[in-house]
Enzyme design. Structure first.
Site, PDB file in Angstrom:
ATOM      1  N   GLY A  36      -4.578   4.997  -1.885  1.00  0.00           N
ATOM      2  CA  GLY A  36      -3.750   3.798  -1.756  1.00  0.00           C
ATOM      3  C   GLY A  36      -3.723   3.277  -0.337  1.00  0.00           C
ATOM      4  O   GLY A  36      -2.665   2.923   0.188  1.00  0.00           O
ATOM      5  N   ALA A  37      -4.904   3.213   0.288  1.00  0.00           N
ATOM      6  CA  ALA A  37      -4.976   2.908   1.716  1.00  0.00           C
ATOM      7  C   ALA A  37      -5.206   1.435   2.029  1.00  0.00           C
ATOM      8  O   ALA A  37      -5.504   1.096   3.177  1.00  0.00           O
ATOM      9  CB  ALA A  37      -6.081   3.749   2.350  1.00  0.00           C
ATOM     10  N   GLY A  40       0.353  -1.456   3.196  1.00  0.00           N
ATOM     11  CA  GLY A  40       1.577  -0.708   3.435  1.00  0.00           C
ATOM     12  C   GLY A  40       1.376   0.593   4.188  1.00  0.00           C
ATOM     13  O   GLY A  40       0.635   0.671   5.179  1.00  0.00           O
ATOM     14  N   ILE A  41       2.061   1.637   3.709  1.00  0.00           N
ATOM     15  CA  ILE A  41       2.025   2.943   4.367  1.00  0.00           C
ATOM     16  C   ILE A  41       0.606   3.495   4.433  1.00  0.00           C
ATOM     17  O   ILE A  41       0.203   4.084   5.429  1.00  0.00           O
ATOM     18  CB  ILE A  41       2.939   3.935   3.615  1.00  0.00           C
ATOM     19  CG1 ILE A  41       4.392   3.459   3.664  1.00  0.00           C
ATOM     20  CG2 ILE A  41       2.843   5.332   4.212  1.00  0.00           C
ATOM     21  CD1 ILE A  41       5.309   4.261   2.761  1.00  0.00           C
ATOM     22  N   GLY A  42      -0.154   3.316   3.364  1.00  0.00           N
ATOM     23  CA  GLY A  42      -1.509   3.846   3.327  1.00  0.00           C
ATOM     24  C   GLY A  42      -2.406   3.237   4.381  1.00  0.00           C
ATOM     25  O   GLY A  42      -3.183   3.938   5.036  1.00  0.00           O
ATOM     26  N   LEU A  89      -6.524   5.790  -9.756  1.00  0.00           N
ATOM     27  CA  LEU A  89      -5.751   6.967 -10.142  1.00  0.00           C
ATOM     28  C   LEU A  89      -5.186   6.887 -11.547  1.00  0.00           C
ATOM     29  O   LEU A  89      -4.748   7.905 -12.098  1.00  0.00           O
ATOM     30  CB  LEU A  89      -4.619   7.209  -9.134  1.00  0.00           C
ATOM     31  CG  LEU A  89      -5.098   7.778  -7.800  1.00  0.00           C
ATOM     32  CD1 LEU A  89      -4.090   7.487  -6.700  1.00  0.00           C
ATOM     33  CD2 LEU A  89      -5.341   9.281  -7.906  1.00  0.00           C
ATOM     34  N   TYR A 191      12.225   3.454 -22.638  1.00  0.00           N
ATOM     35  CA  TYR A 191      11.651   3.203 -21.311  1.00  0.00           C
ATOM     36  C   TYR A 191      12.635   2.501 -20.383  1.00  0.00           C
ATOM     37  O   TYR A 191      13.308   1.550 -20.757  1.00  0.00           O
ATOM     38  CB  TYR A 191      10.391   2.356 -21.439  1.00  0.00           C
ATOM     39  CG  TYR A 191       9.762   1.986 -20.114  1.00  0.00           C
ATOM     40  CD1 TYR A 191       9.023   2.914 -19.393  1.00  0.00           C
ATOM     41  CD2 TYR A 191       9.911   0.703 -19.579  1.00  0.00           C
ATOM     42  CE1 TYR A 191       8.445   2.581 -18.180  1.00  0.00           C
ATOM     43  CE2 TYR A 191       9.329   0.355 -18.373  1.00  0.00           C
ATOM     44  CZ  TYR A 191       8.597   1.298 -17.676  1.00  0.00           C
ATOM     45  OH  TYR A 191       8.031   0.965 -16.474  1.00  0.00           O
TER      46      TYR A 191
END
Length: 314
Positions: A36-37, A40-42, A89, A191
């Protein structure tokens, strides 16, 4: 950004950035996979690790976006080593394909950062017919880790280095279903997007906990930890358009920016202060405590068996 929090025993706080927690650390000779790069954080984790000399392999669903992040990183750090590989993923076939290609590449593996995540309002199934949050946020990383573990063990043994596996969880694990891990994950009638996300984040914590226990039993030099990055408005909230607008306009003084959000990940990846620390949960680059469910070793074992059954080769 105005972030509350005093410095903890690590010397860092909620206000610390990824650059600050890795300041002065030479990561040259290390290879890391970051899922997940592309944003954001990735993306920030990729930038900072590459800045410290780490060879970063970006495992991403969108190659075009990955290349953009790579080019941006190289503009800032011209001698950076960054590769982009495709990984979805939510598809176990894609995870197996990625792992096979990586293992055949001959690259070492020192650090695995399981960062990617989804957050969806609607009930959705993955390509393997499993509820999307659980399939992507947990099962994909569970399978990926298992398939890459021998490569990390080999690297650790041959280079006499410590392998580090890092699961990016969330404080959202507070909101998991009461009985989180069962065949009912695919029950659309019950759900709830908040609980489904929370369930997957609880699974990230328990996965690291049980993996750490197993690695200890094998007496291999690999650690596994999980973390809460802090509250950051990133692309994971793309399904919550109104929510994102409110956060950006009203809460911007109370939430972390991306450089602060990636700090704990980079701290666990490179900082020598966590050498040998395993099976723990971190927040703000310091040890923290998850919910009681996140410390339940029996639940962790139950999750492992359940996850194994859902990812076994057919």
């Amino acid at each position: 950004m105005w972030i509350f929090g005093r410095k903890g025993s690590s010397g860092f706080s909620a206000s610390s950035t990824a650059e600050e927690v890795t300041d002065g650390i030479d990561g040259s000779g290390l290879t890391a996979i970051v899922t997940g790069a592309t944003s954001g954080i990735g993306a920030e984790t990729t930038r900072v690790l590459a800045m410290r000399g780490v060879h970063v392999v970006m495992a991403v669903r969108n190659i075009e976006k990955g290349v953009t992040v790579k080019e941006s990183t190289l503009m800032e750090t011209p001698n950076a080593k960054v590769d982009v590989m495709e990984l979805d993923l939510s598809s176990q076939a894609s995870v197996r394909d990625f792992a096979a290609k990586y293992c055949s590449s001959g690259l070492p593996l020192h650090i695995l950062i399981n960062n990617a995540g989804v957050l969806s309002l609607q009930f959705k199934l993955s390509k393997d017919k499993i509820e999307l949050h659980f399939a992507t946020n947990h099962l994909g990383h569970f399978l990926l880790t298992n398939l890459l573990l021998e490569a990390m063990k080999k690297t650790s043994y041959e280079q006499k280095t410590e392998g580090r596996i890092i699961n990016v969880s969330s404080r959202g694990h507070l909101y998991a279903y009461k009985r989180p891990f069962s065949d009912q994950i695919n029950d659309e009638s019950s759900y709830n997007s908040l609980y489904a996300y929370g369930q997957s984040k609880l699974a990230n914590i328990l996965h690291a906990k049980e993996l750490a226990r197993r690695l200890k039993d094998e007496e291999v030099n690999i650690t596994a930890n999980s973390l809460h990055p802090g509250f950051i408005v990133t692309e994971i909230f793309r399904s919550y358009n109104v929510f994102s607008v409110i956060c950006n306009a009203v809460l911007k003084y109370f939430v972390k920016d991306v450089s602060q959000g990636a700090a704990t990940t980079c701290y666990l990846a490179l900082n020598p202060k966590v050498k040998g620390v395993t099976g723990e949960y971190f927040s703000d680059s310091n040890l923290a405590k998850p919910t009681p469910g996140g410390e339940d070793q029996e639940l962790a074992k139950e999750l492992w068996e359940f996850s194994s059954s859902l990812t076994s080769s057919k």
